[in-house]
Design an enzyme around this catalytic site. Structure first.
Site, PDB file in Angstrom:
ATOM      1  N   LYS A 194       0.836  -1.205   0.000  1.00  0.00           N
ATOM      2  CA  LYS A 194       0.000   0.000   0.000  1.00  0.00           C
ATOM      3  C   LYS A 194       0.866   1.248   0.000  1.00  0.00           C
ATOM      4  O   LYS A 194       2.000   1.255   0.481  1.00  0.00           O
ATOM      5  CB  LYS A 194      -0.983   0.030   1.180  1.00  0.00           C
ATOM      6  N   PRO A 213       9.123  -4.045  -0.515  1.00  0.00           N
ATOM      7  CA  PRO A 213      10.254  -3.606   0.299  1.00  0.00           C
ATOM      8  C   PRO A 213       9.979  -3.804   1.795  1.00  0.00           C
ATOM      9  O   PRO A 213       8.865  -3.565   2.255  1.00  0.00           O
ATOM     10  CB  PRO A 213      10.364  -2.106  -0.027  1.00  0.00           C
ATOM     11  N   GLY A 268       7.414   1.332   4.872  1.00  0.00           N
ATOM     12  CA  GLY A 268       6.220   2.183   4.886  1.00  0.00           C
ATOM     13  C   GLY A 268       5.223   1.778   3.827  1.00  0.00           C
ATOM     14  O   GLY A 268       4.353   2.554   3.448  1.00  0.00           O
ATOM     15  N   SER A 327       2.062  -5.846   7.384  1.00  0.00           N
ATOM     16  CA  SER A 327       0.607  -5.811   7.584  1.00  0.00           C
ATOM     17  C   SER A 327      -0.112  -6.611   6.509  1.00  0.00           C
ATOM     18  O   SER A 327      -1.087  -7.314   6.778  1.00  0.00           O
ATOM     19  CB  SER A 327       0.098  -4.369   7.543  1.00  0.00           C
ATOM     20  N   ASP A 384      -3.142  -0.583   9.968  1.00  0.00           N
ATOM     21  CA  ASP A 384      -3.410  -0.640   8.527  1.00  0.00           C
ATOM     22  C   ASP A 384      -3.713  -2.053   8.026  1.00  0.00           C
ATOM     23  O   ASP A 384      -3.892  -2.259   6.829  1.00  0.00           O
ATOM     24  CB  ASP A 384      -2.281   0.019   7.711  1.00  0.00           C
TER      25      ASP A 384
HETATM   26  O1  C5P Z   1      -0.989   0.086  14.627  1.00  0.00           O
HETATM   27  P1  C5P Z   1       0.455  -0.224  14.414  1.00  0.00           P
HETATM   28  O2  C5P Z   1       0.931  -1.358  15.267  1.00  0.00           O
HETATM   29  O3  C5P Z   1       0.812  -0.405  12.987  1.00  0.00           O
HETATM   30  O4  C5P Z   1       1.232   1.075  14.884  1.00  0.00           O
HETATM   31  C1  C5P Z   1       2.626   1.079  15.087  1.00  0.00           C
HETATM   32  C2  C5P Z   1       3.012   2.304  15.881  1.00  0.00           C
HETATM   33  O5  C5P Z   1       2.822   3.481  15.082  1.00  0.00           O
HETATM   34  C3  C5P Z   1       2.171   2.563  17.111  1.00  0.00           C
HETATM   35  O6  C5P Z   1       2.691   1.866  18.220  1.00  0.00           O
HETATM   36  C4  C5P Z   1       2.313   4.054  17.294  1.00  0.00           C
HETATM   37  O7  C5P Z   1       3.555   4.388  17.858  1.00  0.00           O
HETATM   38  C5  C5P Z   1       2.343   4.549  15.863  1.00  0.00           C
HETATM   39  N1  C5P Z   1       1.015   4.965  15.377  1.00  0.00           N
HETATM   40  C6  C5P Z   1       0.443   6.123  15.838  1.00  0.00           C
HETATM   41  N2  C5P Z   1      -0.788   6.515  15.385  1.00  0.00           N
HETATM   42  C7  C5P Z   1      -1.442   5.786  14.446  1.00  0.00           C
HETATM   43  C8  C5P Z   1      -0.877   4.594  13.946  1.00  0.00           C
HETATM   44  C9  C5P Z   1       0.364   4.213  14.420  1.00  0.00           C
HETATM   45  O8  C5P Z   1       1.021   6.819  16.676  1.00  0.00           O
HETATM   46  N3  C5P Z   1      -2.634   6.206  14.013  1.00  0.00           N
END
Ligand code: C5P
Length: 294
Positions: free
Chosen positions: A10, A95, A99, A104, A137
């Site tokens: 994505k 990759p 990002g 995911s 995501d």
């Molecule tokens: O949800 P995910 O595990 O992918 O998020 C990884 C990290 O990215 C979270 O622990 C947080 O530090 C940051 N994050 C955030 N706000 C979001 C999504 C992710 O601060 N909306």
């Protein structure tokens, strides 16, 4: 019989990040867009009591419980009251730590594939509920296409998007940590506003107007990613000099997406950017695309 799903990467073609919430996440609005770089995730039954085994074609990917696909297998097994005796193989085309939701999308692919292998007949909504427990995501990755993400990114709304867009994707040699990028953003931008995707961007998607979309590409995390990896600025400039209609860091980076007019123009930009020496690997991709069970 093993089940294979082809899972796209994505891009976030817009990412507006609001203030930090009490739970540590940030309220955001984003346009998720699945593009034609793929991982293939294959799941197959393993002997009773053998647990989860992961293999991957890329040796930088952890093959133990740190891999989100492992957690996905545990989660869906628990919800279905099934023993998680399963082999998972990930053929990496996306990759790593870039990002682009590689981890995911593998987790989402594991949910989709095990739903099929174990004949659970879970709805897309049920899979997305499980996905939200794995990462912000992951629910998007279940459906792919182009969707608006809100909340912490796990809530989805449909977006009217016509036709295809053509992208040039530039990777960096080393990854960035998502929490570190969000933390840096809070540091350099203490007063965040409520996130909102501009109407002009939605209109560009509705009318398949690449030129207008190029002007609207924006990611609040980009400034933070550049502080942590200053070389990104030069890569962004090199892509624009190579003729791209617009550019942005994808998600928390460091992968950069450049928008092209069409498929042929994307190859022109790819060649010019590769020649500039300011990107590690340069690929072309189109979107939106969707996951597929093969
Ligand atoms: O949800 P995910 O595990 O992918 O998020 C990884 C990290 O990215 C979270 O622990 C947080 O530090 C940051 N994050 C955030 N706000 C979001 C999504 C992710 O601060 N909306």
């Amino acid at each position: 019989m093993p089940v294979t799903v082809r899972m796209p990467a994505k891009l976030n073609i817009a990412l507006q990040v609001g203030p930090a919430r009490e739970d540590g996440y940030h309220e955001l609005q984003t346009i998720y867009h699945a593009v034609s770089l793929y991982d293939a995730v294959t799941v197959g039954d393993a002997p009773v009591g053998s647990g989860i085994t992961i293999t991957c074609t890329n040796e930088d990917v952890p093959v133990d419980s740190r891999n989100l696909a492992w957690k996905a297998a545990e989660l869906i097994a628990e919800s279905a009251d099934v023993q998680p005796d399963v082999k998972i193989h990930i053929d990496k085309g996306i990759p790593v730590a870039g990002g682009m939701a590689g981890g995911s999308t593998d987790a989402a692919g594991t949910l989709i594939a095990l739903n099929d292998l174990w004949q659970l007949d879970y709805s897309k909504e049920r899979l997305q509920e499980l996905a939200a427990q794995l990462g912000s995501d992951v629910p998007f990755c279940i459906g792919g296409g182009t969707q608006l993400g809100h909340g912490r990114g796990e809530l989805l709304s449909p977006v009217l998007a016509k036709g295809s867009f053509h992208w040039v994707i530039a990777t960096a040699q080393s990854g960035l940590s998502t929490p570190a990028v969000y933390e840096k953003l809070d540091e350099i931008r203490p007063d965040a506003e409520e996130p909102h995707i501009p109407e002009d961007l939605m209109a560009a998607l509705r009318t398949n107007d690449a030129r207008a979309l190029g002007l609207q590409l924006h990611n609040d995390l980009e400034a933070a990613a550049i502080v942590l990896k200053p070389s990104l600025k030069r890569t962004l400039e090199a892509g624009i000099e190579a003729g791209a209609l617009g550019a942005l860091v994808s998600g928390s980076g460091p992968t950069i997406a450049f928008l092209a007019r069409d498929a042929e123009h994307a190859v022109d930009v790819q060649i010019a950017l590769s020649g500039s020496g300011f990107a590690h690997e340069v690929m072309t991709a189109h979107g939106p695309v969707r996951p597929a069970v093969i």
